[in-house]
Design a protein around this motif. Structure first.
Motif, mmCIF file in Angstrom:
data_model
loop_
_atom_site.group_PDB
_atom_site.id
_atom_site.type_symbol
_atom_site.label_atom_id
_atom_site.label_comp_id
_atom_site.label_asym_id
_atom_site.label_seq_id
_atom_site.Cartn_x
_atom_site.Cartn_y
_atom_site.Cartn_z
ATOM 1 N N PRO A 106 60.702 51.092 45.551
ATOM 2 C CA PRO A 106 59.954 52.140 44.854
ATOM 3 C C PRO A 106 58.529 52.263 45.418
ATOM 4 C CG PRO A 106 60.947 50.609 43.291
ATOM 5 C CD PRO A 106 61.190 50.047 44.654
ATOM 6 N N PRO A 107 58.060 53.510 45.628
ATOM 7 C CA PRO A 107 56.732 53.718 46.217
ATOM 8 C C PRO A 107 55.631 53.005 45.434
ATOM 9 C CG PRO A 107 57.903 55.798 46.020
ATOM 10 C CD PRO A 107 58.764 54.770 45.369
ATOM 11 N N SER A 108 55.770 52.960 44.108
ATOM 12 C CA SER A 108 54.727 52.324 43.298
ATOM 13 C C SER A 108 54.620 50.848 43.671
ATOM 14 C CB SER A 108 55.069 52.442 41.820
ATOM 15 O OG SER A 108 56.319 51.831 41.584
ATOM 16 N N PHE A 109 55.708 50.278 44.086
ATOM 17 C CA PHE A 109 55.719 48.862 44.432
ATOM 18 C C PHE A 109 55.139 48.636 45.819
ATOM 19 C CE2 PHE A 109 57.353 44.606 44.257
ATOM 20 C CZ PHE A 109 57.278 44.362 42.898
ATOM 21 N N ILE A 110 55.520 49.519 46.729
ATOM 22 C CA ILE A 110 55.062 49.375 48.115
ATOM 23 C C ILE A 110 53.550 49.570 48.215
ATOM 24 C CG2 ILE A 110 55.139 50.480 50.384
ATOM 25 C CD1 ILE A 110 58.085 51.083 49.761
ATOM 26 N N GLY A 111 53.033 50.472 47.393
ATOM 27 C CA GLY A 111 51.615 50.798 47.502
ATOM 28 C C GLY A 111 50.709 49.833 46.760
ATOM 29 N N ARG A 112 51.276 48.814 46.127
ATOM 30 C CA ARG A 112 50.434 47.910 45.324
ATOM 31 C C ARG A 112 49.404 47.200 46.196
ATOM 32 N NH1 ARG A 112 53.821 43.988 41.713
ATOM 33 N NH2 ARG A 112 51.927 43.934 40.543
ATOM 34 N N HIS A 113 48.239 47.000 45.626
ATOM 35 C CA HIS A 113 47.220 46.241 46.354
ATOM 36 C C HIS A 113 47.704 44.809 46.549
ATOM 37 C CE1 HIS A 113 43.713 49.028 44.840
ATOM 38 N NE2 HIS A 113 44.516 49.612 45.703
ATOM 39 N N PRO A 114 47.291 44.158 47.649
ATOM 40 C CA PRO A 114 47.675 42.762 47.855
ATOM 41 C C PRO A 114 47.132 41.893 46.721
ATOM 42 C CG PRO A 114 46.540 43.654 49.787
ATOM 43 C CD PRO A 114 46.436 44.673 48.717
ATOM 44 N N PHE A 115 47.844 40.824 46.444
ATOM 45 C CA PHE A 115 47.409 39.888 45.402
ATOM 46 C C PHE A 115 47.576 38.479 45.960
ATOM 47 C CE2 PHE A 115 48.134 37.585 41.313
ATOM 48 C CZ PHE A 115 46.904 37.870 40.747
ATOM 49 N N PRO A 116 46.539 37.651 45.881
ATOM 50 C CA PRO A 116 46.616 36.339 46.541
ATOM 51 C C PRO A 116 47.507 35.362 45.778
ATOM 52 C CG PRO A 116 44.563 36.541 45.325
ATOM 53 C CD PRO A 116 45.252 37.877 45.208
ATOM 54 N N GLY A 117 48.125 34.447 46.508
ATOM 55 C CA GLY A 117 48.984 33.432 45.891
ATOM 56 C C GLY A 117 48.306 32.672 44.749
ATOM 57 N N PRO A 118 47.053 32.204 44.922
ATOM 58 C CA PRO A 118 46.411 31.461 43.825
ATOM 59 C C PRO A 118 45.988 32.353 42.660
ATOM 60 C CG PRO A 118 45.370 30.983 45.952
ATOM 61 C CD PRO A 118 46.244 32.161 46.159
ATOM 62 N N GLY A 119 46.193 33.661 42.819
ATOM 63 C CA GLY A 119 45.996 34.596 41.713
ATOM 64 C C GLY A 119 44.591 34.595 41.146
ATOM 65 N N LEU A 120 44.527 34.724 39.819
ATOM 66 C CA LEU A 120 43.223 34.887 39.168
ATOM 67 C C LEU A 120 42.354 33.636 39.259
ATOM 68 C CD1 LEU A 120 44.322 36.884 35.977
ATOM 69 C CD2 LEU A 120 43.560 37.759 38.199
ATOM 70 N N ALA A 121 42.938 32.513 39.681
ATOM 71 C CA ALA A 121 42.138 31.281 39.789
ATOM 72 C C ALA A 121 40.950 31.485 40.714
ATOM 73 C CB ALA A 121 43.013 30.139 40.310
ATOM 74 N N ILE A 122 41.141 32.282 41.780
ATOM 75 C CA ILE A 122 40.056 32.457 42.742
ATOM 76 C C ILE A 122 39.199 33.692 42.421
ATOM 77 C CG2 ILE A 122 41.168 31.140 44.579
ATOM 78 C CD1 ILE A 122 42.074 33.765 45.851
ATOM 79 N N ARG A 123 39.484 34.284 41.246
ATOM 80 C CA ARG A 123 38.638 35.387 40.762
ATOM 81 C C ARG A 123 37.883 34.927 39.521
ATOM 82 N NH1 ARG A 123 43.004 40.289 41.871
ATOM 83 N NH2 ARG A 123 42.966 39.968 44.138
ATOM 84 N N CYS A 124 37.890 33.635 39.335
ATOM 85 C CA CYS A 124 37.243 33.037 38.173
ATOM 86 C C CYS A 124 36.404 31.878 38.710
ATOM 87 C CB CYS A 124 38.375 32.557 37.257
ATOM 88 S SG CYS A 124 37.893 32.078 35.635
ATOM 89 N N PRO A 125 35.300 32.204 39.428
ATOM 90 C CA PRO A 125 34.505 31.136 40.028
ATOM 91 C C PRO A 125 34.076 30.124 38.958
ATOM 92 C CG PRO A 125 33.626 33.304 40.620
ATOM 93 C CD PRO A 125 34.696 33.526 39.603
ATOM 94 N N GLY A 126 34.053 28.853 39.335
ATOM 95 C CA GLY A 126 33.742 27.814 38.362
ATOM 96 C C GLY A 126 34.994 27.424 37.607
ATOM 97 N N GLU A 127 34.778 26.858 36.442
ATOM 98 C CA GLU A 127 35.904 26.345 35.662
ATOM 99 C C GLU A 127 36.786 27.474 35.126
ATOM 100 O OE1 GLU A 127 35.797 23.452 32.094
ATOM 101 O OE2 GLU A 127 34.167 22.912 33.477
ATOM 102 N N ILE A 128 38.099 27.229 35.154
ATOM 103 C CA ILE A 128 39.022 28.240 34.633
ATOM 104 C C ILE A 128 39.337 27.881 33.181
ATOM 105 C CG2 ILE A 128 41.348 29.206 34.875
ATOM 106 C CD1 ILE A 128 41.205 28.164 37.835
ATOM 107 N N THR A 129 39.085 28.809 32.282
ATOM 108 C CA THR A 129 39.494 28.545 30.895
ATOM 109 C C THR A 129 40.435 29.673 30.472
ATOM 110 O OG1 THR A 129 37.714 29.855 29.923
ATOM 111 C CG2 THR A 129 37.235 27.517 30.363
#
Ligand code: XMP
Length: 518
Positions: free
Chosen positions: A387-410
């Motif tokens: 499906p086009p909606s799937f192909i066009g998705r922005h890349p998402f890193p394997g470690p996910g939101l962990a690396i978008r939460c600088p410092g401690e993850i709560t």
């Protein structure tokens, strides 16, 4: 895979070698990049290139142990194109001369004017009396090799374009692969035409080849595939499924660091569109538990990478007779670039993958995308009918939101981050910008700031919006949103997401920044 027509790019360490490959792929020509020190006579005989390109590079042919191709490159009887350092190498090997810079170095935009001589290599060039090109050289050629003629000159490069038309050897001082050489695509088109490429390396052909290869490799054995919900692993899974049907089982590991509704969307897309056996492994408690109190980015990445292996192993053990592990590894991940520091290049970030697993479990790897760039994977996905909606998705890193939460993850921060990210992406979609942006996300900052809402004081988290344009994630520019868009988005996030009272926009390019915050 049997690519009957292959072009070899010998890499001398230029920053833009990958762009040569991209230009050629755009012409439906199959090529591979290999570092000069791996290209031996035996390698050449086996690779059997239909043409060779010698890349640029930072070295000087005068340096001791200067990087050189094997001399046999010039005895293959195929066209050879030398670019910048590649030109100097060619002249050095074939009897010309190279001189040190001393006031003739040239960096950046330059203009080449033609000589009276004519060559097919320049078809479509010099519609006006000069062509803009991009130079980046210290040394320069001072005497061309016997048999060569000059076809273009620039103020600081009297041998900007040279060729021995008889032997089909071409050597230029500038970089035709970069955008700052606006007519560069035409230049490569001419070169591959001279070399006789049919230009028939299409996604349809790739799909058929890949399917045949997977069947041959796997036989009647079982394959497991880690599914992240990203484009790469999804395309790999669908391709392999087409090749071997129910010999494939996918494992989708939910580490609790996915975006809002992501797990549900991935599982839905796979179960609605494909009858691929899919294990949905909810391991969020395990991952979040082990990440508790951890704030160092590399430690986070290592913990996540290690847990992925453990979890994957746990589920893989439940699959009778699994002998293969499928991964959506891409070409930029496998290119071995040349390092002139003499050692391995610096680790900027430990990218997550399940690399430790195959050895540990005695599994063999199936990597059907390892010859493709990201946008080619998307083209293959379209070819396979995802499906086009799937192909066009922005890349998402394997470690996910962990690396978008600088410092401690709560858990509190993750919940806030998911909501803010969903609002931001909704804004981008509503404004019709999603497909213009390569990747966009919110990072929640480890800082609370004071605000005033209604008549009260707030003391909540600040967040950063990130949006970049890029071709392959290796370099990136921040996206130039309008002030109206940014203002409206900040207002929505603060109004709709409890826990955030300040929104900033990250305007760092890569380099010097990276795309993710950790
Ligand atoms: P950086 O932050 O290094 O990211 O500029 C470049 C691209 O790679 C993605 N990324 C990752 N992808 N595992 C992945 O699968 C990782 O560990 C990882 N780290 C970064 C990032 O989202 C961006 O698209």
């Amino acid at each position: 895979m049997t690519h009957h027509e292959r072009l070899l790019i010998i890499d001398f360490g230029s920053q833009v070698t990958q762009l040569i490959a991209r230009r050629l792929r755009e012409l439906n020509v199959y090529c591979e990049i290999h570092p000069f020190n791996k290209v031996t006579d035996g390698f050449l005989a086996e690779f059997a290139p239909k043409a060779v390109i010698l890349s640029g590079g930072p070295a000087s042919v005068f340096a001791e142990g200067a990087p050189m191709p094997p001399k046999t490159v010039f005895d293959l009887g195929v066209p050879v194109l030398g670019i910048c350092y590649g030109q100097q190498v060619m002249m050095h090997c074939l009897g010309g001369q190279v001189e040190r810079g001393h006031g003739t170095a040239e960096f950046g935009r330059a203009f080449v004017t033609p000589t009276a001589a004519q060559t097919d290599l320049l078809d479509g060039w010099f519609a006006t009396d000069r062509e803009q090109v991009w130079m980046s050289h210290g040394d320069h050629v001072s005497k061309i090799a016997p048999g060569f003629e000059v076809y273009g000159t620039s103020p600081n490069a009297p041998f900007a374009i040279t060729a021995d038309v008889e032997r089909r050897f071409y050597a230029v001082q500038f970089h035709p692969e970069v955008h700052h050489t606006p007519n560069g695509a035409k230049f490569y088109e001419n070169f591959v035409r001279i070399a006789g490429f049919a230009g028939d390396w299409t996604m349809g052909a790739y799909r058929e080849d890949a399917i045949a290869k997977i069947r041959e490799q796997v036989g009647d054995k079982q394959v497991i595939c880690g599914l992240s919900g990203g484009v790469d692993s999804s395309v790999a899974a669908v391709l392999i499924h087409e090749a071997i049907g129910d010999q494939l089982t996918c494992v989708f590991v939910d580490h609790g660091l996915l975006r809002q509704n992501e797990a549900e969307e991935v599982v839905k897309m796979f179960s609605e569109n494909y009858s691929i056996p899919l294990i949905h492994a909810d391991e969020s408690e395990l991952f979040l538990g082990k990440l508790d109190g951890v704030s160092d980015p590399e430690t986070k990445r290592k913990i996540i990478g290690g847990l992925f292996i453990d979890v994957f192993q746990k589920y893989a053990n439940q699959i009778e007779g699994a002998e293969f592990l499928a991964q959506g590894t891409l070409y930029p991940d496998v290119i071995e670039s040349v390092s002139f520091s003499g050692g391995p290049s610096v680790t900027i970030k430990s990218h997550h993958n399940v690399g430790g697993l195959p050895e540990k479990m005695g599994l063999k790897l199936v990597e059907p995308l390892r010859e493709l760039f990201k946008d080619e994977v998307r083209a293959l996905g379209r070819e396979l009918g995802l499906p086009p909606s799937f192909i066009g998705r922005h890349p998402f890193p394997g470690p996910g939101l962990a690396i978008r939460c600088p410092g401690e993850i709560t858990r509190e921060k993750l919940a806030i981050l998911k909501k803010a990210d969903a609002v931001y992406i909704d804004q981008i979609r509503k404004h019709g910008l999603y497909d213009d942006i390569w990747q966009a996300f919110v990072a929640i900052l480890p800082v609370r700031t004071v605000g005033v809402m209604g008549d009260g004081r707030t003391y909540d988290f600040a967040c950063a919006l990130r949006a970049v344009t890029s071709v392959d994630g290796m370099t990136a520019d921040y996206y130039p949103f309008t002030h109206d868009f940014l203002g409206e988005t900040a207002t929505r996030i603060i109004n709709e997401v409890q826990g955030i009272n300040r929104v900033t926009y990250d305007i760092t390019s890569k380099p010097p920044g990276t795309i993710e915050w950790e």
